[in-house]
Motif scaffolding. Structure first.
Motif, PDB file in Angstrom:
ATOM      1  N   GLY A 153       0.834  -1.196   0.000  1.00 22.09           N
ATOM      2  CA  GLY A 153       0.000   0.000   0.000  1.00 22.09           C
ATOM      3  C   GLY A 153       0.864   1.239   0.000  1.00 22.09           C
ATOM      4  N   GLU A 164      -3.196  10.524   3.977  1.00 16.65           N
ATOM      5  CA  GLU A 164      -4.520   9.917   4.040  1.00 16.65           C
ATOM      6  C   GLU A 164      -4.807   9.024   2.842  1.00 16.65           C
ATOM      7  OE1 GLU A 164      -5.175  13.863   1.889  1.00 16.65           O
ATOM      8  OE2 GLU A 164      -3.820  12.977   3.372  1.00 16.65           O
ATOM      9  N   GLN A 165      -3.879   9.002   1.875  1.00 19.43           N
ATOM     10  CA  GLN A 165      -4.055   8.197   0.672  1.00 19.43           C
ATOM     11  C   GLN A 165      -3.634   6.752   0.936  1.00 19.43           C
ATOM     12  OE1 GLN A 165      -5.585   9.670  -1.856  1.00 19.43           O
ATOM     13  NE2 GLN A 165      -5.546  11.596  -0.720  1.00 19.43           N
ATOM     14  N   SER A 166      -4.105   5.842   0.095  1.00 18.89           N
ATOM     15  CA  SER A 166      -3.730   4.441   0.246  1.00 18.89           C
ATOM     16  C   SER A 166      -3.569   3.803  -1.130  1.00 18.89           C
ATOM     17  CB  SER A 166      -4.788   3.683   1.061  1.00 18.89           C
ATOM     18  OG  SER A 166      -6.060   3.759   0.425  1.00 18.89           O
ATOM     19  N   SER A 183      -8.437   8.558   6.258  1.00 19.04           N
ATOM     20  CA  SER A 183      -7.427   7.506   6.310  1.00 19.04           C
ATOM     21  C   SER A 183      -8.054   6.121   6.224  1.00 19.04           C
ATOM     22  CB  SER A 183      -6.612   7.633   7.604  1.00 19.04           C
ATOM     23  OG  SER A 183      -5.978   8.885   7.676  1.00 19.04           O
ATOM     24  N   ASP A 184      -7.238   5.146   5.893  1.00 18.23           N
ATOM     25  CA  ASP A 184      -7.681   3.773   5.659  1.00 18.23           C
ATOM     26  C   ASP A 184      -8.468   3.222   6.852  1.00 18.23           C
ATOM     27  OD1 ASP A 184      -7.461   0.788   5.792  1.00 18.23           O
ATOM     28  OD2 ASP A 184      -6.480   1.070   3.870  1.00 18.23           O
ATOM     29  N   THR A 220      -9.641   0.188   7.544  1.00 21.58           N
ATOM     30  CA  THR A 220      -9.201  -1.118   8.039  1.00 21.58           C
ATOM     31  C   THR A 220      -7.992  -0.961   8.952  1.00 21.58           C
ATOM     32  OG1 THR A 220      -9.987  -2.247   6.049  1.00 21.58           O
ATOM     33  CG2 THR A 220      -8.344  -3.399   7.384  1.00 21.58           C
ATOM     34  N   MET A 221      -7.039  -0.164   8.510  1.00 20.86           N
ATOM     35  CA  MET A 221      -5.833   0.056   9.302  1.00 20.86           C
ATOM     36  C   MET A 221      -6.177   0.662  10.657  1.00 20.86           C
ATOM     37  SD  MET A 221      -2.516   2.445   8.496  1.00 20.86           S
ATOM     38  CE  MET A 221      -3.367   3.989   8.860  1.00 20.86           C
TER      39      MET A 221
END
Length: 318
Positions: free
Chosen positions: A23, A138-140, A240-241, A243-244
């Motif tokens: 990622g 904040e990107q993935s 932000s992601d 799941t993370m």
């Protein structure tokens, strides 16, 4: 244009790097490892077929492995770039296939839970040096990474007691060559520090954006249209992601809850100042917090220049 990373190394620090998860962080590691010639070759693995295809299109790795087990074969450096909640499962998959002397590390922002989940699956002779590059956006996804992501940022290493000192030094050298500053601390202290500097701020951002979305007297279009700087910055963090960050809060809950309790007490004190018209108290608090911002800028962890969400073409090129 110079990127501040310096010239490539004369000889690689590791011969074969296995990246598990590609990622934002994983793809940034791949890019800087290539640019600085930190490793001889890169093999990657990812559970997402879409990500694997994109990694191949971008040429981020020398090869894509068919499995995590295949990825780590003959690798002398393995970096786990998966969500914190998946670390244990991945460690179980790769454990039997790790070569003696290999260094295994990770990039998770929680360390105590990761050590508990991972260490038990690694064979003797393999060096586990947990790590956390304190950098990101904040990107993935693999296309979101860039080689200068770690430049002048901190990478915290949290080796458990008894970890081979030479392995720690080698990994520190890798992160330093990638442009980062390296700090070593205990896992427990790391988790407390990150709870206040990262985890609780993210929780607050998620909450305030959720509150705005649920506020019946203000329409969603008005929230979007009239977003001032403060709310805009909250929405960046809240993008932000998911799941993370779900895994972060579930795996660092003790430190997060302790810090959140202190924050709640301080928020109550702030409410009393407003209710009682305590202008001096408010002024003193805001003066103290302003100094923190200036300290962050002085340390080179942020710039004083306003960007208002607009990155320059030079930034985008990096």
């Amino acid at each position: 244009m110079p990127d501040g990373l310096g010239a490539p190394l004369a000889a690689p620090l590791f011969q074969r790097l296995a990246l598990i998860g590609v990622g934002l962080i994983g793809s940034s590691i791949a890019r800087v490892a290539r640019r600085k010639r930190l490793v001889g070759s890169i093999v990657a693995a990812d559970s997402s077929e879409e990500v694997r295809k994109r990694v191949e299109e971008l040429g981020l790795a020398d090869s894509m492995a068919r499995s995590t087990a295949a990825a780590v074969e003959n690798a002398d450096l393995v970096i786990l770039c998966v969500p914190v909640g998946a670390m244990g499962e991945v460690a179980q998959e790769i454990g039997p296939h790790l070569r003696p002397g290999a260094i295994v590390t990770d990039v998770g922002s929680v360390k105590g839970a990761v050590i508990a989940a991972v260490a038990k699956h690694l064979p003797s002779g393999v060096h586990f040096v947990p790590g956390h590059p304190v950098a990101g956006t904040e990107q993935s996804g693999p296309e979101a990474g860039f080689a200068t992501l770690f430049r002048k940022r901190w990478c915290i290493l949290t080796p458990p007691e008894g970890t081979d000192s030479k392995a720690v030094a080698r990994l520190a050298e890798f992160w330093t060559a990638a442009g980062a500053n390296v700090e070593i601390m205990s896992p427990a202290h790391h988790d407390l520090v990150l709870a206040i500097t990262s985890h609780v701020p993210h929780l607050i951002a998620y909450n305030i954006v959720g509150t705005a979305a649920d506020l019946e007297t203000v329409t969603q279009s008005e929230v979007i249209k009239f977003s001032a700087g403060g709310f805009r910055d909250f929405t960046r963090i809240a993008a932000s992601d998911p799941t993370m960050w779900r895994d972060v809060f579930l795996n660092n809950k003790e430190a997060v809850l302790e810090t959140l309790g202190r924050f709640t007490e301080d928020l109550s004190a702030l409410q009393r100042m407003i209710r009682n018209g305590d202008g001096q108290g408010l002024f003193d608090l805001f003066t103290r917090t302003r100094a923190i911002r200036r300290g962050i800028i002085a340390e080179g962890q942020e710039t004083a220049a306003p960007d208002f969400g607009r990155r320059t073409s030079e930034d985008e090129a990096q």
